[in-house]
Structure formats: structure tokens, C-alpha cells
Write an enzyme that holds these catalytic residues in place. Sequence first.
Site, short mmCIF file in Angstrom:
data_model
loop_
_atom_site.label_atom_id
_atom_site.label_comp_id
_atom_site.label_asym_id
_atom_site.label_seq_id
_atom_site.Cartn_x
_atom_site.Cartn_y
_atom_site.Cartn_z
N TYR A 142 -14.74 13.78 16.23
CA TYR A 142 -16.15 13.83 15.88
C TYR A 142 -16.36 12.93 14.67
CZ TYR A 142 -20.67 15.66 14.28
OH TYR A 142 -21.97 15.80 13.87
N ASP A 237 -11.47 7.85 9.78
CA ASP A 237 -12.52 8.79 9.39
C ASP A 237 -11.84 9.97 8.71
OD1 ASP A 237 -14.49 10.63 9.07
OD2 ASP A 237 -15.21 10.58 11.14
N LYS A 265 -17.66 15.47 2.71
CA LYS A 265 -17.22 16.85 2.47
C LYS A 265 -16.68 17.06 1.04
CE LYS A 265 -17.38 18.10 7.20
NZ LYS A 265 -17.06 17.38 8.42
C1 LIG Z 1 -18.09 16.46 9.20
C2 LIG Z 1 -17.60 15.19 9.74
C3 LIG Z 1 -18.43 14.07 9.90
C4 LIG Z 1 -19.91 14.12 9.67
O1 LIG Z 1 -20.24 14.41 8.36
P1 LIG Z 1 -21.72 15.02 8.06
O2 LIG Z 1 -21.76 15.11 6.57
O3 LIG Z 1 -21.77 16.34 8.77
O4 LIG Z 1 -22.70 14.06 8.61
C5 LIG Z 1 -17.86 12.88 10.30
N1 LIG Z 1 -16.55 12.79 10.57
C6 LIG Z 1 -15.72 13.85 10.44
C7 LIG Z 1 -14.27 13.67 10.71
C8 LIG Z 1 -16.22 15.08 10.05
O5 LIG Z 1 -15.40 16.12 9.97
#
Ligand SMILES: *Cc1c(COP(=O)(O)O)cnc(C)c1O
Length: 425
Positions: A142, A237, A265
Site C-alpha cells: 500500500y 516506501d 507516520k
Molecule cells: C500509511 C502508509 C502510506 C500512506 O500514508 P498516509 O499518511 O496515510 O497518506 C503510504 N505508504 C505506506 C507504506 C504506508 O504505510
Amino acid sequence: MPVSESLFDRALKLIPGGVNSPVRAFRSVGGTPFYVKSAQGATLTTADDRELIDFVCTWGPAIHGHNHPRIKAAIAAALERGTSFGTPNPFEVEMAELITRLVPSIQKVRMTSSGTEATMSAIRLARGFTKRDKIVKFAGCYHGHSDSLLIKAGSGALTHGYPDSAGIPASFARETVVLPFNNAAALAAAFAANPGQIAAVILEPHIGNAGFILAEPGYLAAVRRLCTENGAVLIFDEVMTGFRLAIGGVQQLEAIVPDLTCLGKIIGGGLPVGAFGGRAEIMDLLAPLGPVYQAGTLSGNPLALAAGIASLRLLEELNPYARLDALGRQVRDAVLAAARAKGIPVQVPQLGSMFSVFFTAVPVRDCDSALTSDAKLFANYFYGCLKRGVYLPPSAYEAYFISTAHEGPAIDRACEVMTEAIQAI
Ligand SMILES: *Cc1c(COP(=O)(O)O)cnc(C)c1O
């Protein structure tokens, strides 16, 4: 009527599904969500005054536990000086220096207001840099909810059984090649089938959004090599894994140098933040230096950066990673022992403060094997824990997070609860 129920009734009338982010709706485990009125350390207090040991940790950011005094003080001090200026502010320079020092592959960095913006912008930048259109992503990863990345995505999209969202033009989707994770041969074949066309390969270096799935030894190095050989930008990511599994993320643990990295995060200390950065040569294509446009009214927001800087400085001071890994192993061992005693097949991938419980006999190494997890057993386990005071992610396809505040009574109690919940499954 319990307070949570009456709040959810009101929310359902005005907010689609009653929630502002789908996984919170509890659809995958059944039932309705509870509302939280406060959170401290490892504990959530619900609107109905129940105390729960929290393994969601606001989906990753709360590595120091909730409402840490140092982060709270940093936000309060910044608040005294104003909430947003629309001009550069000193925190931006401090944060850029901190991130580039702690994650050396990031030579230059730009802040955003969410992880979604970070990944979306990194993809645009990679396309601008390579002058190619196609990207590769992996099933179950994701990367936020932008159009080119919401294809075979994990997290809520996987939980709710529609990893391919409606509303994404087929012409966009055609530019995204989706491959199985942990399969270097599939990536080599994709490069061969799309010569000179793949701008970027984006992945979660260990997947946290299809449950927790570890990259196998050698896989990330093979991905790095294939990207280099084919002139594609490698994007890690690390929105979830950055600063969580090591101060320098998975790239530090695995000694891989990606071209671009996305963060979020933890770097916001619980406030909305994202960031992307990497090789200066690529980053310098961003406006105002170059032709790739990217912007944000609240990007580099002083409150969010004050919280994030405090969070990162605490990590540097405490270096809690060995302690967090010990807590992770304690929980994993408790779950494995309980499942063995009960005769239920289970997989518990764990590294540091991230883990997942998959109710399956199949070793979990990609999205398909994760989907063999028994959702009914998971729902029983989830409610068995909740009833006994432990809150897990309300989906079989999410990672669990541990904070430093879990050390001591909270982790011991959680292990007892998870054991009892499995016995009663
Ligand atoms: C949470 C997450 C996102 C998206 O971040 P948001 O602040 O919710 O837009 C993208 N990539 C990874 C791996 C994530 O865990």
C-alpha cells in the site's frame, strides 16, 4: 446506550460508513468501532471509559507511546508561536538536516502533509527524471490512495476485498505493472517485457500493509540491481518502516541504497506529515528548480515538524530498537506457543516492533499467501483480545505495532490475553 454506539449512529448519517478512513469501520471483523477520548502511553481510553492496551499505535506513528511528554511539550512550545505561516520556518531546516543525517541515501528532502502525497510526488518525480511512464508496484503493498498506486493495494483496500478501486481510469491502470513480492524473476521478466519504459519500482521493503511480510534474504539486493541495470528509479516506501525498524529504516538494516525514499507516520510524531527525498540529482528536478511540480499549503507545518523532530530526537537518544525487538519476540513467542498448544496453524512474522498473526499453515511471503489466512479465526481472536482489554488492528491484513511504552506490565498482560484468546478461539 453506550457512548461509542450513539456517536457511531450519528456519524453513520453524515460520514460515509461512519469513518474518515475505511479500516476503522471494523467491517473485516464485524461489529462497530469504539471511540477513543484519550490515549496515554500504551493505553487507549474509550468514550465508555474502558482501558485498552493498544497494538495499533495510531497505525505506526506512536513508537514512543501515546502523548509522550517530550512530544507534547514540543507541540505546545511551537503552538505559542503560531500554527502556520505560509513562509519558510526554522523547523523545516532542522528537519531536513535530521532526516538527511539519519537516512544517508536522502541527500535532499521535501516535506508533505501525508504519506500519500509523498509517494504520489515521488512517482511523478521518477517519471519526470526518466521521461518514462510505467511504474512497477507489488501486490499487497500500500502506497497511499493516489490513482496510479491504488492497484492491487494492501491495507484497507485489501481488507475490504477491493484492492482495485473504482474511479481509476483504465488508461492510468495500464501504466502500473503489478508483480508478486519476493519474486526477483518476475521483476526481471517485467523489465524484459517493457524495455526502456519503466520509470520506477516502488515497494515497501518489508510489507506492513498486507499484514507484516518480510522480504527474503537477497530479494531487495536483486531489486536494486535490476533497477540499476534497467535505468529505473528505485523508490523505498518507508512511510511505515522508516525510523520504526531501525533509525535509518530497512535500507540501513539491509544495506541497500534506494534512489528515492518516502517517509511519514513516525516523522510526524502523531501529527499529519509525509516526506520524500533521495539523490540530489533527482530531487533538483522539483519546482522551483526544475520542471516537476509539487506543492502544499501546509507542507512543513511548524506544529507537525516540532512533533516530528521531538520524536526523531527521542529515537536518537534512546536507541530503543533492541528493546523493541525483545518485546516483539516476547509477543510472537507467546502467540506461537498458544497456537501450538491449541493445534491451530499460525504464522507470526516479526521484526523489531512490527508483527502479524496469520491463521494459516502456509508460510506468508507475498499477498496470495497472506490471503490464505483464516478471516473467521482472526475475527474470533480479535474479539477475544478486545474483550480482555487488548486492541489489535481490526483486520487480518494489517501489521501490529509495539511502542516503548509497552515495556513492562502492558506487554506481559498482552501476552496473557493473546494466549487466552487463542485458547478460547
Ligand atoms: C500509511 C502508509 C502510506 C500512506 O500514508 P498516509 O499518511 O496515510 O497518506 C503510504 N505508504 C505506506 C507504506 C504506508 O504505510
